[in-house]
Design an enzyme around this catalytic site. Structure first.
Site, PDB file in Angstrom:
ATOM      1  CD  GLU A 142     -13.325  -5.656  21.387  1.00  0.00           C
ATOM      2  OE1 GLU A 142     -12.840  -6.535  22.110  1.00  0.00           O
ATOM      3  OE2 GLU A 142     -13.235  -5.682  20.151  1.00  0.00           O
ATOM      4  CD  GLU A 313     -10.097  -2.605  18.578  1.00  0.00           C
ATOM      5  OE1 GLU A 313      -9.860  -3.825  18.455  1.00  0.00           O
ATOM      6  OE2 GLU A 313     -10.238  -2.060  19.682  1.00  0.00           O
TER       7      GLU A 313
HETATM    8  C1  GAL Z   1     -10.012  -6.246  20.324  1.00  0.00           C
HETATM    9  C2  GAL Z   1      -9.679  -5.259  21.430  1.00  0.00           C
HETATM   10  C3  GAL Z   1      -8.312  -4.669  21.262  1.00  0.00           C
HETATM   11  C4  GAL Z   1      -7.322  -5.737  20.930  1.00  0.00           C
HETATM   12  C5  GAL Z   1      -7.759  -6.443  19.684  1.00  0.00           C
HETATM   13  C6  GAL Z   1      -6.786  -7.499  19.211  1.00  0.00           C
HETATM   14  O1  GAL Z   1     -10.917  -7.181  20.762  1.00  0.00           O
HETATM   15  O2  GAL Z   1     -10.613  -4.215  21.469  1.00  0.00           O
HETATM   16  O3  GAL Z   1      -7.936  -3.991  22.433  1.00  0.00           O
HETATM   17  O4  GAL Z   1      -7.240  -6.624  21.992  1.00  0.00           O
HETATM   18  O5  GAL Z   1      -8.979  -7.058  19.929  1.00  0.00           O
HETATM   19  O6  GAL Z   1      -7.271  -8.118  18.058  1.00  0.00           O
END
Ligand code: GAL
Length: 644
Positions: A142, A313
């Site tokens: 990110e 994610e």
């Molecule tokens: C994203 C990040 C992850 C984790 C996640 C939690 O922004 O890439 O490492 O922090 O959020 O929702």
């Protein structure tokens, strides 16, 4: 679409790992993402490596039949590295060092850090680049998260000066381009130029815009360095990066061009509170997320990956980082999965396998609870996996009928000189996307240099710089074009065009913006019963062959048309925007049909998807292959086109 999960073996006792990967496989998952924050475990002391644990974790995943997406750990430089090289730390706009103790503390402009990032990437690529389980690499994590694109470190300032010298050649050209005779702001050499922060009143808008462009170029440079290493050492593997939602601080199209796949991190409920939505919408979609926010990003990242994109994610339950963190509605986790399927994602993985009992994200849900029992999302992941198996091979997503041009440079241009506090080019693009999607139209989001051939309708919600090439492609495409206010309102150097806006568009429609005004919240300019303008209005002089299709009650023209081209002089309300886009779409041979606020549809080949983001069930006539009829709140229905 392959399903997977983000797995952090380094955060758990090793005896759990074997059952972890077996349970993943039994759930229908086929890949894991690992490694992206594990630097302190891989290299606990400078130059001393412990690969054994990661070797074993990867081997276990492989043995369980899981593919591995390996992340480079450069988002989290370890403490020893920061202590040895404090100059790698970023500085905020206030000049303060952004210290160790969370993540993303490095500065993109630091050559010292770039070298360290290259070093650890090369070592990981050497170790796992040819591993049979490793199918892809994720660079870093990110870019820009936690406001980390902009840094004002010494390295950043020096880099900016070099960047300016390259762009403008000599300082006189810079003085002229920015117009620095104004307020005696002229420079005698590039070394005299500072970061555009900490000034008495607002700093020069072209300075800020160029600073953003430079900062974006630093992200590109950082990513390119890792990509080059991974390509050489790990042939045949996809290279991805996980982009964010609602984030525009660097040019994602540019970084996307370096990758094989654009991945993004989808947190529909986490984003809802941060998105440009009304209080009512935030309440209505509290547990499903906004009906168009996820789709907007799916389409955006499909373009960034030139057709190839993943959700790497996916939110499985309450997150920890929003102001408030509600739980998803029953069904929402499965619904988000099907949205990704409908839009053509190749893979989706949930963040994370198991909720951690400690650390900053201890309150963030996973597919498993901290006690390793399945969490609420589990049965929905099972249902999605079963549904995908039932559907079998999926047809191509194909191209949409409507293209919406999105441009990071335009977002920064509006930020550099908003002229009205709530002006926001991302929010505008999202509103136009919602208008089209609520009409049941499928929308591709495309960069300003995209090939526009074949689209029936092209939307330009806020294209601030409209260059000759884009004007030419608009005219060659034969598409209907609807352009919003502020189109063509600046040159590349951030000057008002000599012939006034909309520069570039005038080849299609002869309108001239003679004056603009911005309006505070609560002020509305009615256009009879048709709707109203808020926030922004322009006084437009129209050529003789231009039709005025709608006027404000105060007599000013609002909607102008000539042939295939339309220009809107004000920021119109959602209902009016929908009617305008619908009317133009109908003349383009499309069949717009208002679906109401809650229901959205997508097509993928012969598959039709319906998503119910609202609180009421939706009755259908079709014979469903997936889903229940009526479709419950947070429910999904899928049906096939009838064979001809
Ligand atoms: C994203 C990040 C992850 C984790 C996640 C939690 O922004 O890439 O490492 O922090 O959020 O929702």
């Amino acid at each position: 679409m392959k399903l997977g999960v983000c797995w952090y073996p380094e955060q758990w006792p090793e005896p759990l790992w074997a059952s972890d990967v077996q349970r993943m496989a039994a759930l229908g998952l086929t890949f894991v993402r690992v490694g992206e924050f594990a630097w302190s475990r891989i290299e606990p002391e400078p130059g001393h490596f412990d690969w054994a644990w990661l070797d074993r974790a990867v081997a276990l995943a492989h043995a369980a039949g899981l593919e591995v997406v390996m992340g480079t750990p450069t988002a989290t430089p370890p403490k020893w590295l920061v202590d040895a090289h404090p100059e790698i730390l970023a500085k905020g706009r206030d000049g303060q060092v952004r210290g160790f103790g969370s993540r993303r503390h490095y500065c993109f402009s630091s050559d010292v850090y770039l070298e360290q990032a290259r070093r650890i990437t090369a070592l990981m690529a050497q170790r796992y680049g040819q591993h049979p389980a490793v199918v892809a690499w994720q660079t870093d994590n990110e870019y820009g998260c936690h406001d980390t694109v902009v840094s004002t470190s010494d390295a950043a300032k020096a880099g900016f000066r070099r960047w300016l010298a390259e762009r403008y050649g000599n300082v006189q050209a810079l003085n002229t381009a920015w117009g620095l005779a104004f307020w005696s702001q002229e420079y005698r050499n590039f070394d005299a130029v500072d970061a555009p922060f900490g000034t008495v009143t607002e700093s020069h808008p072209a300075h800020r815009l160029d600073w953003q462009r430079f900062s974006s170029a630093m992200v590109e440079r950082f990513n390119a360095a890792q990509v080059a290493i991974l390509r050489a050492a790990s042939p045949g593997r996809d290279i991805i990066h996980n982009f964010m939602g609602l984030f525009t601080e660097f040019d994602h199209f540019a970084v996307g061009r370096q990758l094989d796949v654009a991945a993004w991190d989808s947190y529909p409920i986490g984003f809802l509170g941060q998105g440009p939505f009304s209080r009512d919408e935030k309440a209505r979609y509290l547990r499903t997320g906004h009906p168009d926010l996820t789709a907007f990003h799916h389409s955006l990242y499909r373009a960034c990956g030139q057709g190839r994109w993943w959700v790497i994610e996916q939110q499985p339950g309450p997150v920890n980082w929003a102001a408030w963190n509600p739980a998803p509605a029953k069904g929402a986790v499965e619904l988000w999965g099907w949205e990704a399927v409908a839009h053509g994602a190749e893979r989706m993985s949930w963040f994370r396998w198991r909720q951690a009992p400690t650390g900053q994200e201890a309150m963030h849900a996973g597919l498993n609870r901290p006690d390793n029992q399945p969490a609420a999302a589990w049965p929905e992941v099972e249902a999605l996996a079963a549904g995908l198996a039932q559907l079998g091979p999926l047809p191509e997503r194909g191209r949409s009928d409507v293209a919406l041009v999105f441009d990071y440079d335009s977002v920064w241009a509006v930020q550099s000189q908003p002229q009205g506090r709530d002006q926001d080019a991302l929010a505008t693009a999202m509103a136009w996307h919602t208008a089209a999607r609520r009409l049941g139209l499928s929308v591709d989001i495309v960069p300003p240099d995209a090939d526009l051939a074949g689209y029936a309708l092209v939307l330009l919600p806020a294209q601030i710089v409209l260059d000759q090439a884009l004007a030419q492609r608009l005219s060659d495409s034969g598409a209907r074009v609807v352009a919003g206010p502020r189109t063509g309102s600046k040159s590349r150097d951030f000057a008002i065009p000599s012939g006034l806006p909309p520069d570039g568009l005038r080849a299609l429609i002869d309108v001239t913006v003679a004056r603009v005004e911005s309006l505070p919240p609560g002020i509305v300019l009615p256009a009879g019963n048709a709707g109203q303008v808020t926030g922004w209005m322009e006084d437009v002089e129209a050529g003789a062959d231009v039709e005025t299709l709608l006027i404000l009650d105060d007599g000013r023209g609002l909607w102008f048309a000539r042939g295939r081209a339309h220009y809107l002089a004000g920021q119109v309300d959602a209902g009016l925007l929908r009617r305008i886009i619908g009317q133009v779409a109908a003349t383009a041979g499309l069949a717009p049909n208002d679906l109401g606020p809650d229901v959205r549809v997508e097509r993928r080949g012969n598959l039709n998807f319906l998503f119910n983001y609202g609180p009421q069930p939706v009755a259908l006539e079709q014979q469903l292959v997936i889903g229940r009829n009526p479709v419950p709140p947070a429910g999904v229905a899928i049906w096939k086109d009838e064979a001809p």
